[in-house]
Scaffold this active site. Structure first.
Site, PDB file in Angstrom:
ATOM      1  CG  ASP A  56      -1.686  -1.327   1.340  1.00 39.46           C
ATOM      2  OD1 ASP A  56      -2.137  -1.827   0.301  1.00 39.46           O
ATOM      3  OD2 ASP A  56      -1.765  -1.858   2.452  1.00 39.46           O
ATOM      4  N   GLY A  85       1.755   2.667  -2.796  1.00 35.47           N
ATOM      5  CA  GLY A  85       1.416   3.425  -4.017  1.00 35.47           C
ATOM      6  C   GLY A  85       2.161   2.900  -5.241  1.00 35.47           C
ATOM      7  CG  HIS A 125      -0.869  -3.204  -7.427  1.00 34.00           C
ATOM      8  ND1 HIS A 125      -0.427  -4.300  -8.111  1.00 34.00           N
ATOM      9  CD2 HIS A 125      -0.194  -3.187  -6.274  1.00 34.00           C
ATOM     10  CE1 HIS A 125       0.512  -4.917  -7.400  1.00 34.00           C
ATOM     11  NE2 HIS A 125       0.660  -4.261  -6.274  1.00 34.00           N
ATOM     12  CB  THR A 180      -9.726  -6.771   2.705  1.00 37.46           C
ATOM     13  OG1 THR A 180      -8.776  -5.803   3.178  1.00 37.46           O
ATOM     14  CG2 THR A 180      -9.003  -8.030   2.275  1.00 37.46           C
ATOM     15  NE  ARG A 222      -4.346   0.320   2.711  1.00 38.42           N
ATOM     16  CZ  ARG A 222      -4.281   0.860   1.503  1.00 38.42           C
ATOM     17  NH1 ARG A 222      -3.897   2.112   1.347  1.00 38.42           N
ATOM     18  NH2 ARG A 222      -4.598   0.147   0.433  1.00 38.42           N
TER      19      ARG A 222
HETATM   20  P1  IMP Z   1      -2.382 -13.132   2.598  1.00 37.34           P
HETATM   21  O1  IMP Z   1      -1.166 -13.018   1.787  1.00 37.34           O
HETATM   22  O2  IMP Z   1      -3.641 -12.753   1.857  1.00 37.34           O
HETATM   23  O3  IMP Z   1      -2.532 -14.477   3.260  1.00 37.34           O
HETATM   24  O4  IMP Z   1      -2.268 -12.079   3.803  1.00 37.34           O
HETATM   25  C1  IMP Z   1      -1.185 -12.154   4.709  1.00 37.34           C
HETATM   26  C2  IMP Z   1      -0.859 -10.761   5.258  1.00 37.34           C
HETATM   27  O5  IMP Z   1      -0.403  -9.929   4.195  1.00 37.34           O
HETATM   28  C3  IMP Z   1      -2.069 -10.030   5.852  1.00 37.34           C
HETATM   29  O6  IMP Z   1      -1.615  -9.223   6.923  1.00 37.34           O
HETATM   30  C4  IMP Z   1      -2.556  -9.154   4.707  1.00 37.34           C
HETATM   31  O7  IMP Z   1      -3.261  -8.018   5.160  1.00 37.34           O
HETATM   32  C5  IMP Z   1      -1.232  -8.771   4.063  1.00 37.34           C
HETATM   33  N1  IMP Z   1      -1.369  -8.465   2.636  1.00 37.34           N
HETATM   34  C6  IMP Z   1      -1.488  -9.341   1.607  1.00 37.34           C
HETATM   35  N2  IMP Z   1      -1.563  -8.687   0.440  1.00 37.34           N
HETATM   36  C7  IMP Z   1      -1.473  -7.368   0.722  1.00 37.34           C
HETATM   37  C8  IMP Z   1      -1.457  -6.173  -0.079  1.00 37.34           C
HETATM   38  O8  IMP Z   1      -1.529  -6.162  -1.294  1.00 37.34           O
HETATM   39  N3  IMP Z   1      -1.340  -4.999   0.611  1.00 37.34           N
HETATM   40  C9  IMP Z   1      -1.218  -4.960   1.957  1.00 37.34           C
HETATM   41  N4  IMP Z   1      -1.241  -6.033   2.730  1.00 37.34           N
HETATM   42  C10 IMP Z   1      -1.348  -7.225   2.125  1.00 37.34           C
END
Ligand code: IMP
Length: 323
Positions: free
Chosen positions: A13, A15, A43, A251, A255
């Site tokens: 996140d 950017g 993104h 999601t 944040r």
């Molecule tokens: P997962 O990869 O979906 O299992 O998530 C594992 C951790 O990575 C969690 O804390 C998510 O919020 C974080 N996470 C996964 N993808 C992103 C992203 O694109 N941006 C920010 N956090 C992410």
């Protein structure tokens, strides 16, 4: 360019979407290739007045003459991909590698059933971790086996290597952020892959000596979604007061936020072998920077902050986000 890797320096996140889209228009890469993890990543790109929330298509799609590839290390969810191809009108210039692992609905169900992922890790539950686990067991399906992807699959690595030999410009887009790396992050509060520049190169079949620049992206403050430590975390009211409230692309979760962390930034520069920094949301920290077009324009305090980042990391700040 000619071969530049773009990665996030904190917890995602930062950017990356905006920076990748900007560079795609400005540097006109021949190829934008998506490395990194799968559709758990989000993104955001605003182009021509339209906001795109992308999870698989390279953010460089905004340049219509850029070829779009997805490297073999990236887990692909065909439902997400086909939807994004339609929304971005990029069916005719995309290629997905034969060897991308496929995220299936059962992977999402598997993650949703897991209290460990839901409650402890705070996963996005996009099925990406379950898919990567299955790939490690050599049981995941690959893109070449999926009829709906047939028009889009091919040898992306062969295409990239040919382009490199012809000295064409290539932009490799990573995902998430350095400290969500499975190896270098705050385990177990991390994603299911390494997210550093080296991993993004491996994901797309580019060797370490073939890369010219690594741009690490930092936001002017640090945010994090999901669980896991965040040094200097501010309470919600303070985050709102500072105008730092943000919500996740995939999601929609709020944040958490903390001030810029120089120690993490230094470490991120090392882990990624960064040669350049892009700093986003400078105008949120310093309203005087809003709309500035040149690093000389913002006031003294903003310039001092940018200089301090360059000084402490030893890497120049090449781009600033100002609105
Ligand atoms: P997962 O990869 O979906 O299992 O998530 C594992 C951790 O990575 C969690 O804390 C998510 O919020 C974080 N996470 C996964 N993808 C992103 C992203 O694109 N941006 C920010 N956090 C992410």
């Amino acid at each position: 360019m000619p071969c530049t890797v773009i990665v996030g320096g904190f917890f995602g996140d930062e950017g990356k979407g905006k920076i990748a889209a900007y560079l795609a228009m400005k540097d006109k890469p021949d190829i934008c290739v998506r490395g990194g993890n799968g559709p758990n990543a989000g993104h955001t790109v605003i182009h021509g007045g339209v906001q795109y929330s992308l999870r698989l298509i390279p953010s460089g799609f905004v340049n219509p003459s850029t070829r779009l590839l997805i490297g073999p290390g990236v887990p692909v969810d065909p439902i997400v991909l086909l939807d994004e191809l339609r929304k971005t009108d990029s069916e005719r210039r995309i290629e997905v590698d034969n060897q991308c692992a496929i995220v299936e609905p059962r992977h999402k169900e598997q993650e949703s059933r897991s209290d460990h992922l839901s409650k402890k890790v705070g996963s996005t539950k996009s099925g990406v971790g379950a898919c990567n686990a299955e790939r490690a067991l050599r049981m995941a399906k690959l893109a070449q086996q999926i009829p709906s992807l047939k028009p889009y699959v091919g040898d992306t690595v062969g295409e990239i290597q040919k382009a490199l030999s012809e000295n064409k410009k290539i932009m490799i887009e990573g995902t998430q952020g350095t400290f969500l790396s499975l190896y270098h992050g705050t385990y177990p509060y991390v994603t299911s892959k390494d997210t550093t520049a080296s991993a993004a190169c491996a994901d797309v079949g580019v060797g370490p000596t073939q890369v010219d620049d690594v741009m690490v992206i930092f936001k002017a403050y640090v945010t994090r979604v999901g669980e896991g430590p965040l040094e200097g975390q501010l309470d919600r009211d303070e985050v709102a007061r500072r105008g730092w409230t943000e919500f996740g692309t995939v999601t929609g979760r709020e944040r958490r936020a903390a001030p810029f962390d120089f120690k993490l930034a230094k470490r991120a520069v090392q882990l990624n072998g960064a040669t350049q920094i892009a700093l986003t949301k400078l105008d949120v920290l310093f309203p005087s920077a809003k709309g500035a077009r040149r690093i000389e324009d913002p006031d003294k305090a903003a310039k001092a902050f940018v200089s301090e980042i360059a000084k402490q990391t030893g890497v120049p700040v090449m781009l600033i986000g100002t609105g």
